[in-house]
Design a protein around this motif. Structure first.
Motif, short mmCIF file in Angstrom:
data_model
loop_
_atom_site.label_atom_id
_atom_site.label_comp_id
_atom_site.label_asym_id
_atom_site.label_seq_id
_atom_site.Cartn_x
_atom_site.Cartn_y
_atom_site.Cartn_z
N TYR A 118 68.21 2.04 -18.12
CA TYR A 118 68.44 3.38 -18.34
C TYR A 118 70.03 4.24 -17.83
O TYR A 118 70.53 4.04 -17.79
N PRO A 119 69.97 5.29 -19.81
CA PRO A 119 70.92 5.75 -19.45
C PRO A 119 71.97 6.80 -18.16
O PRO A 119 70.05 7.75 -17.46
N GLU A 120 72.19 6.70 -18.14
CA GLU A 120 72.91 7.55 -17.23
C GLU A 120 72.91 8.97 -16.77
O GLU A 120 73.16 9.61 -16.21
N SER A 121 72.32 9.58 -18.51
CA SER A 121 72.12 11.36 -17.84
C SER A 121 70.29 11.30 -17.53
O SER A 121 70.16 12.34 -17.60
N ALA A 122 69.98 10.26 -18.24
CA ALA A 122 68.37 10.07 -17.22
C ALA A 122 68.61 10.64 -15.89
O ALA A 122 69.32 10.66 -15.08
N PRO A 123 67.39 11.23 -15.26
CA PRO A 123 67.26 11.71 -14.14
C PRO A 123 67.39 10.62 -12.88
O PRO A 123 68.62 11.05 -12.41
N LEU A 124 67.29 9.29 -13.16
CA LEU A 124 67.40 8.41 -12.07
C LEU A 124 69.29 8.01 -12.17
O LEU A 124 70.00 7.89 -11.30
N GLY A 125 69.83 7.81 -13.39
CA GLY A 125 71.44 7.92 -13.98
C GLY A 125 71.30 8.85 -13.24
O GLY A 125 73.00 8.47 -12.40
N ALA A 126 71.93 9.93 -13.88
CA ALA A 126 72.63 10.90 -12.74
C ALA A 126 72.34 11.28 -11.48
O ALA A 126 73.47 11.36 -10.85
N ALA A 127 71.20 10.86 -10.66
CA ALA A 127 71.17 10.83 -9.25
C ALA A 127 71.93 10.08 -8.82
O ALA A 127 72.39 10.04 -7.25
N ILE A 128 71.77 8.93 -9.72
CA ILE A 128 72.56 7.53 -8.49
C ILE A 128 74.75 7.25 -8.66
O ILE A 128 74.91 6.82 -8.37
N MET A 129 75.19 7.85 -10.00
CA MET A 129 76.22 7.79 -10.53
C MET A 129 76.89 7.84 -9.34
O MET A 129 77.01 9.02 -8.75
N GLY A 130 77.85 7.12 -9.06
CA GLY A 130 78.89 7.89 -8.07
C GLY A 130 78.58 7.24 -6.74
O GLY A 130 78.99 7.09 -5.46
N LEU A 131 77.61 7.31 -6.54
CA LEU A 131 76.98 6.26 -4.89
C LEU A 131 77.62 4.97 -4.63
O LEU A 131 77.69 3.81 -5.81
N LYS A 132 77.04 4.43 -3.38
CA LYS A 132 77.81 2.89 -3.49
C LYS A 132 76.46 2.24 -2.91
O LYS A 132 75.76 2.67 -2.89
N VAL A 133 76.63 1.10 -2.04
CA VAL A 133 75.88 0.44 -2.08
C VAL A 133 75.52 0.66 -0.23
O VAL A 133 76.09 1.13 0.59
N GLY A 134 74.18 0.97 -0.48
CA GLY A 134 73.93 1.74 1.11
C GLY A 134 73.38 2.75 1.40
O GLY A 134 72.89 3.35 1.97
N ASP A 135 74.26 3.68 -0.54
CA ASP A 135 73.60 5.50 -0.16
C ASP A 135 71.79 5.18 -0.85
O ASP A 135 71.62 4.83 -1.40
N THR A 136 71.42 6.74 -0.12
CA THR A 136 70.30 7.30 -0.46
C THR A 136 69.89 8.35 -1.44
O THR A 136 71.22 9.46 -0.94
N THR A 137 69.68 8.84 -2.27
CA THR A 137 69.10 10.48 -2.30
C THR A 137 67.87 10.14 -2.85
O THR A 137 67.48 9.25 -2.95
N SER A 138 67.65 11.55 -3.82
CA SER A 138 66.94 11.50 -4.21
C SER A 138 66.08 12.47 -5.69
O SER A 138 67.90 13.04 -6.30
N TYR A 139 65.55 12.36 -6.34
CA TYR A 139 65.83 12.79 -7.75
C TYR A 139 64.35 13.48 -7.96
O TYR A 139 63.53 12.88 -7.11
N VAL A 140 64.04 14.74 -9.07
CA VAL A 140 62.79 15.22 -9.26
C VAL A 140 62.42 14.36 -10.64
O VAL A 140 63.51 14.82 -11.50
N ALA A 141 61.60 14.52 -10.98
CA ALA A 141 61.07 13.22 -12.21
C ALA A 141 60.70 14.75 -13.42
O ALA A 141 60.50 15.62 -12.77
N PRO A 142 60.98 14.15 -14.38
CA PRO A 142 60.25 15.17 -15.04
C PRO A 142 59.00 15.40 -15.17
O PRO A 142 58.58 17.00 -15.47
N ASN A 143 57.82 14.78 -14.99
CA ASN A 143 56.88 15.62 -14.30
C ASN A 143 56.21 16.13 -12.87
O ASN A 143 55.57 16.31 -12.12
N GLY A 144 57.27 16.22 -12.70
CA GLY A 144 57.75 17.26 -11.24
C GLY A 144 57.44 16.16 -9.44
O GLY A 144 57.41 16.36 -8.79
N LYS A 145 57.47 15.08 -9.31
CA LYS A 145 57.55 14.16 -8.96
C LYS A 145 58.72 13.70 -8.12
O LYS A 145 59.35 13.07 -8.74
N GLU A 146 58.73 13.26 -6.31
CA GLU A 146 60.57 13.41 -6.06
C GLU A 146 60.51 11.64 -5.85
O GLU A 146 59.34 10.53 -5.55
N PHE A 147 61.71 11.39 -6.32
CA PHE A 147 61.70 9.96 -5.75
C PHE A 147 62.64 9.63 -5.23
O PHE A 147 63.48 10.60 -5.12
#
Length: 157
Positions: A118-147
C-alpha cells in the motif's frame, strides 16, 4: 513540494533498468514499427499505424511515470526502527476487524515482495503514518466508506 515514495535499492534498480530500456530499445522499436506502418500508405485507414501510435503513447506515459517516481524516490535499505509506522515497513493492522498484513511503500515494489503493498499516499497509508502499535485511527476511502484501523505490529521486511 513533490511527493516522495520509499523504494528499496532492488526496486529502484529494477525500475531504472526498465526506464532505460523503454527510453532506448523501446523507443527505437516503436519508431521502426510506426515507420513500417506509415510506408503502407493511407494513414486514415491504417490499423497498424494507429495501433503503433497508441502503443507509443502508452510507452511515453510509462516513461514519464517512471522518471517522476525515480526522481522523487527515497531509496534505501529497509528501515530498522519499528516503533512507528513509516515507509518500507511491514504493518499488521486490524482494518474494520479484518487483519491485514502489508508493506507500506510504492506499488512498484510489489514485484519484489510477496505481500500486498500500500502506498503511503493511499488513504490507508496516509491515515497510519506515524502511528505506533496499539494506536487506532479511521479514514474515509474514495468510495465514501469509513474504515477503523488498529496497528497490531510493525516489523521490517
Amino acid at each position: 513540494m513533490a511527493e516522495s515514495t520509499w523504494l528499496s535499492k532492488e526496486s529502484y534498480a529494477r525500475l531504472s533498468a526498465e526506464l532505460e530500456h523503454l527510453k532506448t530499445v523501446g523507443r527505437t522499436e516503436i519508431a521502426e514499427r510506426i515507420e513500417a506502418a506509415r510506408s503502407e500508405g493511407d494513414l486514415r485507414e491504417n490499423g497498424g499505424y494507429h495501433a503503433a501510435r497508441e502503443e507509443q503513447s502508452k510507452m511515453e506515459g510509462r516513461i514519464r511515470e517512471l522518471a517522476y517516481l525515480l526522481d522523487h524516490a527515497q531509496v534505501g535499505e529497509n528501515p530498522t526502527a519499528t516503533d512507528v509506522v513509516a515507509p518500507g515497513l511491514v504493518i499488521t493492522a486490524l482494518v474494520n476487524d479484518k487483519e491485514k498484513h502489508f508493506l507500506l511503500g510504492s506499488r512498484e515494489a510489489a514485484a519484489d515482495v510477496d505481500i500486498d503493498v500500500y502506498p503511503e499516499s493511499a488513504p490507508l497509508g496516509a491515515a497510519i503514518m506515524g502511528l505506533k502499535v496499539g494506536d487506532t485511527t479511521s479514514y474515509v476511502a474514495p468510495n465514501g466508506k469509513e474504515f477503523q484501523v488498529e496497528i497490531k505490529q510493525i516489523e521490517t521486511l
